[in-house]
Design a protein around this motif. Structure first.
Motif, PDB file in Angstrom:
ATOM      1  N   UNK A   1      26.467 -24.440 -31.481  1.00 12.47           N
ATOM      2  CA  UNK A   1      27.288 -23.359 -30.925  1.00 12.47           C
ATOM      3  C   UNK A   1      26.993 -22.031 -31.611  1.00 12.47           C
ATOM      4  N   UNK A   2      26.877 -22.048 -32.937  1.00 15.18           N
ATOM      5  CA  UNK A   2      26.600 -20.803 -33.659  1.00 15.18           C
ATOM      6  C   UNK A   2      25.214 -20.266 -33.310  1.00 15.18           C
ATOM      7  N   UNK A   3      24.237 -21.155 -33.302  1.00 13.71           N
ATOM      8  CA  UNK A   3      22.876 -20.730 -32.954  1.00 13.71           C
ATOM      9  C   UNK A   3      22.808 -20.261 -31.505  1.00 13.71           C
ATOM     10  N   UNK A   4      23.469 -21.008 -30.632  1.00 14.12           N
ATOM     11  CA  UNK A   4      23.469 -20.639 -29.223  1.00 14.12           C
ATOM     12  C   UNK A   4      24.155 -19.319 -28.955  1.00 14.12           C
ATOM     13  N   UNK A   5      25.246 -19.040 -29.685  1.00 13.89           N
ATOM     14  CA  UNK A   5      25.952 -17.770 -29.492  1.00 13.89           C
ATOM     15  C   UNK A   5      25.035 -16.596 -29.815  1.00 13.89           C
ATOM     16  N   UNK A   6      24.297 -16.716 -30.892  1.00 11.25           N
ATOM     17  CA  UNK A   6      23.355 -15.645 -31.239  1.00 11.25           C
ATOM     18  C   UNK A   6      22.273 -15.501 -30.184  1.00 11.25           C
ATOM     19  N   UNK A   7      21.764 -16.631 -29.688  1.00  6.29           N
ATOM     20  CA  UNK A   7      20.723 -16.576 -28.656  1.00  6.29           C
ATOM     21  C   UNK A   7      21.257 -15.972 -27.365  1.00  6.29           C
ATOM     22  N   UNK A   8      22.500 -16.297 -26.998  1.00  7.43           N
ATOM     23  CA  UNK A   8      23.099 -15.752 -25.776  1.00  7.43           C
ATOM     24  C   UNK A   8      23.275 -14.250 -25.892  1.00  7.43           C
ATOM     25  N   UNK A   9      23.746 -13.780 -27.040  1.00  5.91           N
ATOM     26  CA  UNK A   9      23.936 -12.341 -27.238  1.00  5.91           C
ATOM     27  C   UNK A   9      22.601 -11.610 -27.124  1.00  5.91           C
ATOM     28  N   UNK A  10      21.575 -12.136 -27.772  1.00  8.48           N
ATOM     29  CA  UNK A  10      20.267 -11.485 -27.726  1.00  8.48           C
ATOM     30  C   UNK A  10      19.703 -11.523 -26.308  1.00  8.48           C
ATOM     31  N   UNK A  11      19.818 -12.670 -25.654  1.00  3.83           N
ATOM     32  CA  UNK A  11      19.284 -12.785 -24.302  1.00  3.83           C
ATOM     33  C   UNK A  11      20.029 -11.946 -23.278  1.00  3.83           C
ATOM     34  N   UNK A  12      21.348 -11.809 -23.427  1.00  4.45           N
ATOM     35  CA  UNK A  12      22.158 -11.076 -22.447  1.00  4.45           C
ATOM     36  C   UNK A  12      22.017  -9.574 -22.573  1.00  4.45           C
ATOM     37  N   UNK A  13      21.675  -9.094 -23.755  1.00 10.72           N
ATOM     38  CA  UNK A  13      21.621  -7.641 -23.986  1.00 10.72           C
ATOM     39  C   UNK A  13      20.197  -7.115 -23.978  1.00 10.72           C
ATOM     40  N   UNK A  14      19.251  -7.908 -23.496  1.00  8.23           N
ATOM     41  CA  UNK A  14      17.853  -7.487 -23.539  1.00  8.23           C
ATOM     42  C   UNK A  14      17.565  -6.233 -22.731  1.00  8.23           C
ATOM     43  N   UNK A  15      18.324  -5.996 -21.641  1.00 11.58           N
ATOM     44  CA  UNK A  15      18.080  -4.824 -20.794  1.00 11.58           C
ATOM     45  C   UNK A  15      18.849  -3.595 -21.257  1.00 11.58           C
ATOM     46  N   UNK A  16      19.697  -3.739 -22.255  1.00 10.35           N
ATOM     47  CA  UNK A  16      20.437  -2.588 -22.761  1.00 10.35           C
ATOM     48  C   UNK A  16      19.545  -1.747 -23.658  1.00 10.35           C
TER      49      UNK A  16
ATOM     50  N   UNK B   1      18.979  -0.198 -30.469  1.00 13.63           N
ATOM     51  CA  UNK B   1      18.732  -1.288 -31.402  1.00 13.63           C
ATOM     52  C   UNK B   1      19.665  -2.455 -31.112  1.00 13.63           C
ATOM     53  N   UNK B   2      19.420  -3.584 -31.803  1.00 13.20           N
ATOM     54  CA  UNK B   2      20.262  -4.755 -31.609  1.00 13.20           C
ATOM     55  C   UNK B   2      21.710  -4.452 -31.947  1.00 13.20           C
ATOM     56  N   UNK B   3      21.925  -3.682 -33.009  1.00 10.21           N
ATOM     57  CA  UNK B   3      23.295  -3.334 -33.394  1.00 10.21           C
ATOM     58  C   UNK B   3      23.975  -2.513 -32.309  1.00 10.21           C
ATOM     59  N   UNK B   4      23.256  -1.567 -31.727  1.00  7.71           N
ATOM     60  CA  UNK B   4      23.828  -0.736 -30.661  1.00  7.71           C
ATOM     61  C   UNK B   4      24.112  -1.578 -29.424  1.00  7.71           C
ATOM     62  N   UNK B   5      23.201  -2.502 -29.099  1.00  5.09           N
ATOM     63  CA  UNK B   5      23.400  -3.351 -27.924  1.00  5.09           C
ATOM     64  C   UNK B   5      24.590  -4.284 -28.106  1.00  5.09           C
ATOM     65  N   UNK B   6      24.736  -4.814 -29.302  1.00  5.14           N
ATOM     66  CA  UNK B   6      25.875  -5.698 -29.567  1.00  5.14           C
ATOM     67  C   UNK B   6      27.189  -4.929 -29.470  1.00  5.14           C
TER      68      UNK B   6
END
Length: 762
Positions: free
Chosen positions: A96-111, A114-119
């Motif tokens: 779940x923890x690993x998947x949550x990080x992967x989902x966040x990265x995958x969902x914000x790819x078009x934003x 930086x990663x911090x700004x996208x999150x």
């Protein structure tokens, strides 16, 4: 003569104690998978990627990333964790923890950024969406849907891999993906069914293969030898059986979603589907590009993005004239993302008798309204009555939905869903007031009209300024409405492929100052909002427009389809009621007489002051406001997100029911007719095998109970299980009452400890 079992047939001679087993090949030290697991992984990969391909190619929203990486990541992680000796709770937490990080990265790819700004942007937009969800608002933001699809793809992949490689359970691994695939293709009927065929073919292989692999696992534990390639032989047979079943399914006729079974299904799933349908208001733009229903005539009207004007036939209509607006629903409360029916709406507590008039003909004439009658034959199931103008009566039993006053009819609903081909007639009235009379209507608005002046506090000031600039120097509501209507018709072309307003932006302001193009929902909304900002009561009406080109040759019948979907403003004039306008340039303006309206009324009525032309009380009882909005919310019809959530709920329910039925069948199978000692013995064997303490074919009952004592040291007198069974089965001796009590006490202790073993993690 007793027949040899499968295990006995393949069981070879035991190796002498001094003979060491053969050393495994050197390459097995470096192999991640055995060849058996590799074959299983290939099948799982093909099956799951068929699901991903169908969903990914659907391209539900433009922001959707490719689902292949997250699906492959979920599969690989599920297999790796399933093959480790980790405790299940620890493994799932890590997933779940690993998947949550992967989902966040995958969902914000078009934003952007930086990663911090996208999150941070993801957090802000999810917060706005959650606020709309919990406060009854509307959201056109597609990002929450992207997060949901990406997260469900990962979870489905992980659960499938875990259940197949850890539990050897094909059904838990296949059902979530199957539900996702069926939900997807049911909303995209134009998609090829190839993905479904691949999924079904692979599913049959996996179910058969998991059964063989479970047996192999049990044989290895019991020391029973079996052919090395037995799984491939079974796989070969299964392939041909699966192909035959797929070919048979391919040629079967497909139903059209109607009839008795369809009705039963709708009623059976209503308790589950109902709560989820209302979720469509926070996923307003999801199915906007896929054709089908543009307006659902429910409790909300989202100002969505791209739409497709097409789809199936709605009804056959016999009107007295064309063009003509057929109204289905009006909305009074504006939010920055669309329209809602406010809590002021009410509904009749009982069915409205057919042909019972809402308004007398005399009153209609007082308001300078002319009668109009329309005959409608639905071409599909409908939950709303279409009417021209303000309805007077309907030829089928119906329910009347009111606004803040009984004279204010916002929609009419049939007592039950109207089936295809059920003809009905609606008598209504439309305004024939002249331009002169509309200019002279004044501003003496009744108190109940207040909801039609509502505007959100967040409405940008430039919208108000635009309305003031357009109407500067005008002293009556009609000229102001005409000026705004003309402004929108002239400067805002029709475009059905626009994007919805960005998150936290007002949709009308976005239409007026950014997009500067749109379709009827936006044109009508902009006119209503600008009129309200000037203190002129107005509302938005949705339904269909009957065009002259829709007429069947040599008949008086017109065909309505989703291409006829439309929206328009209705402006309230004291003493004259609701009057339609049309700011959308794709349809002609409404023609009004200059001063030629005196022939509609007796001469004496023509002299009455406007303030004396008040509506009569129709005298129909109503109930409190809340049930109307709740009823319309459940009547909206299916939405994509509602059906996805319903499919998930039904999937969980189906798994639970199937598990309970399967357990009940497996538990009771073969117990009928056995004596008490034999029943107790069989139940012990079954429960122990589920707890991974199976009985080996070469063991006697007493040998098995001796081994069981080693696994369950807490149980006293466990040897009596085997003794009682041997006496009853082979000695044909009945147990005394005291012995039955003793055996029952031992069984309860064994059952308790085995259940604890089953419930234990790891």
């Amino acid at each position: 003569m007793r027949q040899a079992t499968w295990e006995e047939f393949f069981k070879g001679p035991e190796l002498p104690q001094e003979q060491a087993p053969q050393k495994p090949p050197w390459w097995q030290k470096f192999a991640v998978f055995s060849w058996e697991e590799l074959v299983t992984f290939v099948i799982v990969f093909i099956v799951f990627m068929a699901v991903v391909q169908s969903i990914d190619s659907a391209n539900w929203v433009d922001e959707m990333p490719s689902l292949y990486p997250i699906a492959l990541f979920g599969l690989v992680l599920g297999i790796v964790l399933a093959k480790t000796p980790l405790n299940e709770l620890i493994a799932h937490t890590l997933a779940l923890l690993t998947g949550a990080a992967a989902v966040v990265i995958g969902s914000t790819g078009d934003l952007q950024g930086s990663l911090e700004v996208r999150v941070r942007e993801l957090y802000d937009r999810m917060d706005l969406w959650f606020t709309a969800l919990t406060t009854g608002g509307i959201s056109n933001d597609n990002l929450p849907f992207v997060v949901m699809v990406v997260a469900l793809t990962y979870l489905t992949a992980y659960v499938s891999a875990w259940s197949l490689f850890r539990w050897y359970n094909a059904w838990i691994g296949l059902i979530p993906g199957g539900l996702a695939l069926l939900t997807n293709i049911s909303y995209l009927p134009g998609q090829s069914s190839g993905a479904l065929m691949v999924f079904l073919f692979g599913s049959i292989l996996l179910v058969s293969r998991m059964h063989v692999l479970r047996r192999e696992r049990d044989w290895r534990r019991s020391g029973t030898r079996y052919p090395d390639l037995i799984s491939l032989h079974v796989l070969n047979v299964t392939v041909w059986v699966a192909l035959a079943l797929i070919l048979f399914a391919w040629v079967l006729p497909v139903g059209s979603g109607g009839g008795l079974l369809y009705d039963v299904w709708q009623k059976a799933t209503a308790p589950i589907a109902g709560p989820f349908q209302e979720m469509g208001r926070v996923f307003a733009s999801i199915d906007s590009k896929k054709g089908g229903t543009v307006h659902r005539f429910g409790s909300t009207l989202p100002l969505q993005g791209e739409i497709t004007l097409g789809g199936g036939q709605v009804a056959e209509v016999v009107p007295p004239e064309a063009p003509l607006f057929l109204r289905a629903q009006t909305y009074d409360q504006y939010t920055s993302q669309g329209w809602k029916i406010s809590g002021s709406s009410t509904i009749t507590s009982t069915s409205w008798p057919a042909l019972r008039a809402l308004q007398s003909p005399e009153e209609a004439r007082r308001q300078f309204r002319r009668p109009i009658s329309v005959q409608i034959t639905p071409s599909r199931r409908q939950n709303v009555i279409l009417s021209a103008g303000q309805p007077l009566s309907v030829s089928v039993d119906s329910r009347v939905v009111y606004g803040a006053d009984q004279s204010d009819v916002t929609s009419i609903r049939p007592s039950g869903t109207l089936n295809r081909g059920v003809e009905y007639r609606v008598e209504g009235t439309i305004s024939s007031a002249s331009q002169t009379r509309l200019r002279q209507a004044g501003t003496s608005y009744p108190a109940w009209i207040a909801p039609y002046l509502q505007l959100p506090d967040s409405l940008p000031r430039n919208v108000v300024n635009q309305a003031l600039d357009l109407t500067r120097g005008m002293d009556n509501a009609y000229d102001k409405a005409t000026a705004i209507e003309q402004f929108l018709r002239t400067n805002f072309p029709v475009d059905t492929k626009i994007q919805p307003a960005p998150p936290n932006r007002d949709s009308v302001a976005y239409f007026l100052f950014d997009a500067r193009r749109g379709y009827f929902d936006y044109h009508a909304s902009a006119m209503v909002v600008m009129l309200r900002s000037l203190g002129i009561p107005a509302r938005i009406a949705v339904g269909y427009v009957v065009r002259p080109a829709d007429r069947l040759p040599d008949t008086s019948t017109y065909i309505l389809s989703e291409a006829n979907a439309f929206a328009w403003p209705e402006v309230y004039f004291p003493g004259l009621g609701w009057v339609e306008f049309n700011p959308t340039p794709s349809e002609p303006r409404i023609v009004r007489p200059g001063t030629d309206d005196s022939d509609l009324l007796p001469g004496e009525l023509d002299e009455l002051p406007v303030d004396e032309l008040v509506p009569e009380d129709p005298g129909i009882p109503i109930e409190p406001a809340t049930p109307a909005v709740e009823q319309l919310a459940t009547d909206e019809g299916s939405t994509l997100i509602g059906n996805i959530l319903m499919a998930l709920a039904l999937g969980v329910l189906a798994l639970t029911v199937a598990g309970l039925l399967g357990f009940q069948f497996a538990w009771r199978r073969g117990l009928g007719g056995l004596d008490f000692a034999s029943q107790t013995w069989e139940k012990t064997l079954r429960l122990a095998s589920w707890a991974r303490i199976p009985a080996y074919p070469q063991e006697t009952p007493r040998e098995y109970t001796a081994r069981l004592r080693h696994h369950l040291p807490e149980v006293d007198d466990i040897g009596f299980l085997g003794d009682a069974y041997v006496r009853a089965r082979y000695g044909a001796k009945s147990l005394s009452e005291q012995e039955k009590e003793r055996l029952d006490s031992v069984w309860k202790a064994v059952r308790k400890n085995l259940l604890n073993r089953l419930m234990r993690w790891g």
